[in-house]
Design a protein around this motif. Structure first.
Motif, PDB file in Angstrom:
ATOM      1  N   ARG A  22       9.971   9.874 -13.040  1.00  0.00           N
ATOM      2  CA  ARG A  22      10.666   8.584 -13.059  1.00  0.00           C
ATOM      3  C   ARG A  22      11.459   8.358 -11.769  1.00  0.00           C
ATOM      4  O   ARG A  22      11.635   7.225 -11.331  1.00  0.00           O
ATOM      5  CB  ARG A  22      11.599   8.518 -14.276  1.00  0.00           C
ATOM      6  N   ALA A  23      11.889   9.441 -11.157  1.00  0.00           N
ATOM      7  CA  ALA A  23      12.635   9.329  -9.902  1.00  0.00           C
ATOM      8  C   ALA A  23      11.758   8.817  -8.760  1.00  0.00           C
ATOM      9  O   ALA A  23      12.272   8.429  -7.710  1.00  0.00           O
ATOM     10  CB  ALA A  23      13.231  10.686  -9.535  1.00  0.00           C
ATOM     11  N   SER A  24      10.429   8.812  -8.956  1.00  0.00           N
ATOM     12  CA  SER A  24       9.508   8.339  -7.924  1.00  0.00           C
ATOM     13  C   SER A  24       9.164   6.863  -8.093  1.00  0.00           C
ATOM     14  O   SER A  24       8.287   6.353  -7.379  1.00  0.00           O
ATOM     15  CB  SER A  24       8.212   9.162  -7.965  1.00  0.00           C
ATOM     16  N   ALA A  25       9.839   6.179  -8.996  1.00  0.00           N
ATOM     17  CA  ALA A  25       9.516   4.774  -9.269  1.00  0.00           C
ATOM     18  C   ALA A  25       9.602   3.928  -8.006  1.00  0.00           C
ATOM     19  O   ALA A  25       8.823   2.992  -7.816  1.00  0.00           O
ATOM     20  CB  ALA A  25      10.438   4.226 -10.354  1.00  0.00           C
ATOM     21  N   HIS A  26      10.547   4.254  -7.116  1.00  0.00           N
ATOM     22  CA  HIS A  26      10.702   3.448  -5.900  1.00  0.00           C
ATOM     23  C   HIS A  26       9.481   3.544  -4.999  1.00  0.00           C
ATOM     24  O   HIS A  26       9.169   2.602  -4.267  1.00  0.00           O
ATOM     25  CB  HIS A  26      11.956   3.895  -5.137  1.00  0.00           C
ATOM     26  N   VAL A  27       8.762   4.670  -5.065  1.00  0.00           N
ATOM     27  CA  VAL A  27       7.555   4.812  -4.250  1.00  0.00           C
ATOM     28  C   VAL A  27       6.437   3.939  -4.809  1.00  0.00           C
ATOM     29  O   VAL A  27       5.748   3.237  -4.060  1.00  0.00           O
ATOM     30  CB  VAL A  27       7.105   6.281  -4.172  1.00  0.00           C
ATOM     31  N   THR A  28       6.248   3.959  -6.114  1.00  0.00           N
ATOM     32  CA  THR A  28       5.217   3.112  -6.717  1.00  0.00           C
ATOM     33  C   THR A  28       5.554   1.634  -6.487  1.00  0.00           C
ATOM     34  O   THR A  28       4.651   0.813  -6.306  1.00  0.00           O
ATOM     35  CB  THR A  28       5.048   3.391  -8.220  1.00  0.00           C
ATOM     36  N   GLN A  29       6.836   1.304  -6.498  1.00  0.00           N
ATOM     37  CA  GLN A  29       7.250  -0.071  -6.196  1.00  0.00           C
ATOM     38  C   GLN A  29       6.841  -0.440  -4.772  1.00  0.00           C
ATOM     39  O   GLN A  29       6.270  -1.516  -4.528  1.00  0.00           O
ATOM     40  CB  GLN A  29       8.767  -0.201  -6.345  1.00  0.00           C
ATOM     41  N   ARG A  30       7.111   0.442  -3.828  1.00  0.00           N
ATOM     42  CA  ARG A  30       6.775   0.170  -2.431  1.00  0.00           C
ATOM     43  C   ARG A  30       5.268   0.057  -2.240  1.00  0.00           C
ATOM     44  O   ARG A  30       4.792  -0.825  -1.511  1.00  0.00           O
ATOM     45  CB  ARG A  30       7.353   1.270  -1.538  1.00  0.00           C
ATOM     46  N   TRP A  31       4.511   0.927  -2.900  1.00  0.00           N
ATOM     47  CA  TRP A  31       3.059   0.873  -2.782  1.00  0.00           C
ATOM     48  C   TRP A  31       2.510  -0.422  -3.381  1.00  0.00           C
ATOM     49  O   TRP A  31       1.609  -1.039  -2.808  1.00  0.00           O
ATOM     50  CB  TRP A  31       2.432   2.081  -3.467  1.00  0.00           C
ATOM     51  N   GLY A  32       3.041  -0.829  -4.522  1.00  0.00           N
ATOM     52  CA  GLY A  32       2.592  -2.080  -5.119  1.00  0.00           C
ATOM     53  C   GLY A  32       2.905  -3.268  -4.233  1.00  0.00           C
ATOM     54  O   GLY A  32       2.065  -4.168  -4.057  1.00  0.00           O
ATOM     55  N   ASP A  33       4.089  -3.283  -3.642  1.00  0.00           N
ATOM     56  CA  ASP A  33       4.470  -4.357  -2.725  1.00  0.00           C
ATOM     57  C   ASP A  33       3.538  -4.394  -1.515  1.00  0.00           C
ATOM     58  O   ASP A  33       3.093  -5.460  -1.081  1.00  0.00           O
ATOM     59  CB  ASP A  33       5.918  -4.168  -2.241  1.00  0.00           C
ATOM     60  N   ARG A  34       3.259  -3.221  -0.969  1.00  0.00           N
ATOM     61  CA  ARG A  34       2.402  -3.141   0.216  1.00  0.00           C
ATOM     62  C   ARG A  34       0.975  -3.571  -0.116  1.00  0.00           C
ATOM     63  O   ARG A  34       0.333  -4.292   0.670  1.00  0.00           O
ATOM     64  CB  ARG A  34       2.414  -1.711   0.762  1.00  0.00           C
ATOM     65  N   LEU A  35       0.478  -3.144  -1.258  1.00  0.00           N
ATOM     66  CA  LEU A  35      -0.871  -3.543  -1.667  1.00  0.00           C
ATOM     67  C   LEU A  35      -0.981  -5.050  -1.818  1.00  0.00           C
ATOM     68  O   LEU A  35      -1.996  -5.652  -1.459  1.00  0.00           O
ATOM     69  CB  LEU A  35      -1.250  -2.875  -2.991  1.00  0.00           C
ATOM     70  N   ALA A  36       0.059  -5.672  -2.360  1.00  0.00           N
ATOM     71  CA  ALA A  36       0.046  -7.129  -2.513  1.00  0.00           C
ATOM     72  C   ALA A  36      -0.069  -7.802  -1.154  1.00  0.00           C
ATOM     73  O   ALA A  36      -0.791  -8.801  -1.000  1.00  0.00           O
ATOM     74  CB  ALA A  36       1.298  -7.598  -3.246  1.00  0.00           C
ATOM     75  N   ALA A  37       0.622  -7.267  -0.158  1.00  0.00           N
ATOM     76  CA  ALA A  37       0.554  -7.838   1.183  1.00  0.00           C
ATOM     77  C   ALA A  37      -0.821  -7.617   1.808  1.00  0.00           C
ATOM     78  O   ALA A  37      -1.404  -8.529   2.415  1.00  0.00           O
ATOM     79  CB  ALA A  37       1.642  -7.233   2.064  1.00  0.00           C
ATOM     80  N   VAL A  38      -1.359  -6.404   1.656  1.00  0.00           N
ATOM     81  CA  VAL A  38      -2.659  -6.077   2.259  1.00  0.00           C
ATOM     82  C   VAL A  38      -3.787  -6.859   1.590  1.00  0.00           C
ATOM     83  O   VAL A  38      -4.585  -7.542   2.253  1.00  0.00           O
ATOM     84  CB  VAL A  38      -2.929  -4.561   2.177  1.00  0.00           C
ATOM     85  N   LEU A  39      -3.875  -6.764   0.271  1.00  0.00           N
ATOM     86  CA  LEU A  39      -4.957  -7.425  -0.442  1.00  0.00           C
ATOM     87  C   LEU A  39      -4.793  -8.938  -0.436  1.00  0.00           C
ATOM     88  O   LEU A  39      -5.779  -9.678  -0.326  1.00  0.00           O
ATOM     89  CB  LEU A  39      -5.049  -6.902  -1.880  1.00  0.00           C
ATOM     90  N   GLY A  40      -3.551  -9.402  -0.514  1.00  0.00           N
ATOM     91  CA  GLY A  40      -3.304 -10.833  -0.451  1.00  0.00           C
ATOM     92  C   GLY A  40      -3.659 -11.418   0.899  1.00  0.00           C
ATOM     93  O   GLY A  40      -3.939 -12.619   1.011  1.00  0.00           O
ATOM     94  N   GLY A  41      -3.674 -10.580   1.927  1.00  0.00           N
ATOM     95  CA  GLY A  41      -4.038 -11.026   3.266  1.00  0.00           C
ATOM     96  C   GLY A  41      -5.504 -10.823   3.587  1.00  0.00           C
ATOM     97  O   GLY A  41      -5.908 -10.958   4.744  1.00  0.00           O
ATOM     98  N   GLY A  42      -6.306 -10.478   2.570  1.00  0.00           N
ATOM     99  CA  GLY A  42      -7.736 -10.304   2.778  1.00  0.00           C
ATOM    100  C   GLY A  42      -8.171  -8.878   3.036  1.00  0.00           C
ATOM    101  O   GLY A  42      -9.350  -8.627   3.321  1.00  0.00           O
TER     102      GLY A  42
END
Length: 217
Positions: A22-42
């Motif tokens: 559970r202490a790693s939640a911030h990493v999964t948050q960052r990865w999800g945010d980054r994926l949204a930017a990458v995939l959302g940008g094509g």
């Protein structure tokens, strides 16, 4: 019905590992945010694993191409191991260690993301894939078992699960996959709301400009 100690012990082990993760939640948050930017940008997500980890990787790509919870557009995500003709041909012609690396060189583009899942963190074909990805400018994320391990060292970022059994590591990896998907969807929704707000702000600014012009006349 009698519940035997190994069965209950599995639950206890999972609870302990999940509490620590559970202490790693911030990493999964960052990865999800980054994926949204990458995939959302094509851009594209590539994912791979062996055995049970292959199933977890394919689960992730299915959530992105399909949907996680709410309806949304599909995004480009490929589970490399799912192409059985390519993997078997590459294994036959180039060796098992190249089954993912060659596909990364084929599909990966600079700025994309490669997600590698491994309970041991030592699978040679995943290590080769990580090397190929970095050479192509593809960012490498790893979900592994206990640290330290070679895949952790060969990735840009990693999440390592401290658990004594392979089964528990795989179960926590699935939790991580869902956490990443939740963060991904939330980031997309924030982007949509921001775009709507910017649109309204733009209209308001244009309206104010026209009013000022009328006043000057």
């Amino acid at each position: 019905m009698t519940v035997h100690p190994p069965v209950v012990g599995h639950c206890d082990e999972l609870l302990q590992a999940l509490s620590a993760f559970r202490a790693s939640a911030h990493v999964t948050q960052r990865w999800g945010d980054r994926l949204a930017a990458v995939l959302g940008g094509g851009g594209r997500l590539l994912a791979a694993g062996n055995g049970g980890s292959a199933a977890q990787a394919q689960h992730l790509t299915a959530e992105l191409v399909g949907r996680y919870r709410d309806d949304r557009p599909p995004f480009s995500a490929i589970a490399l191991h799912a192409d059985t003709s390519s993997t078997t041909a590459i294994a036959n012609d180039y060796g098992v260690d190249e089954v993912f690396a060659r596909q990364v060189r084929a599909h990966g583009r600079e700025g994309d993301v490669l997600m590698l899942l491994s309970t041991s963190g030592a699978s040679a074909n995943l290590l080769s894939a990580a090397d190929a990805a970095r050479a192509a400018g593809v960012r490498v994320w790893a979900l592994t078992g206990c640290a330290p391990n070679p895949l952790m060292a060969g990735s840009d970022e990693s999440l390592c699960v401290e658990a004594p059994s392979t089964a528990t590591v795989q179960e926590i990896h699935l939790v991580a996959v869902h956490m990443i998907c939740a963060a991904f969807d939330a980031a997309l929704e924030r982007a949509v709301r921001g775009a709507r707000g910017a649109g309204r702000g733009g209209r308001s600014a244009r309206g104010a400009g026209r009013a000022a012009q009328r006043k000057r006349r």
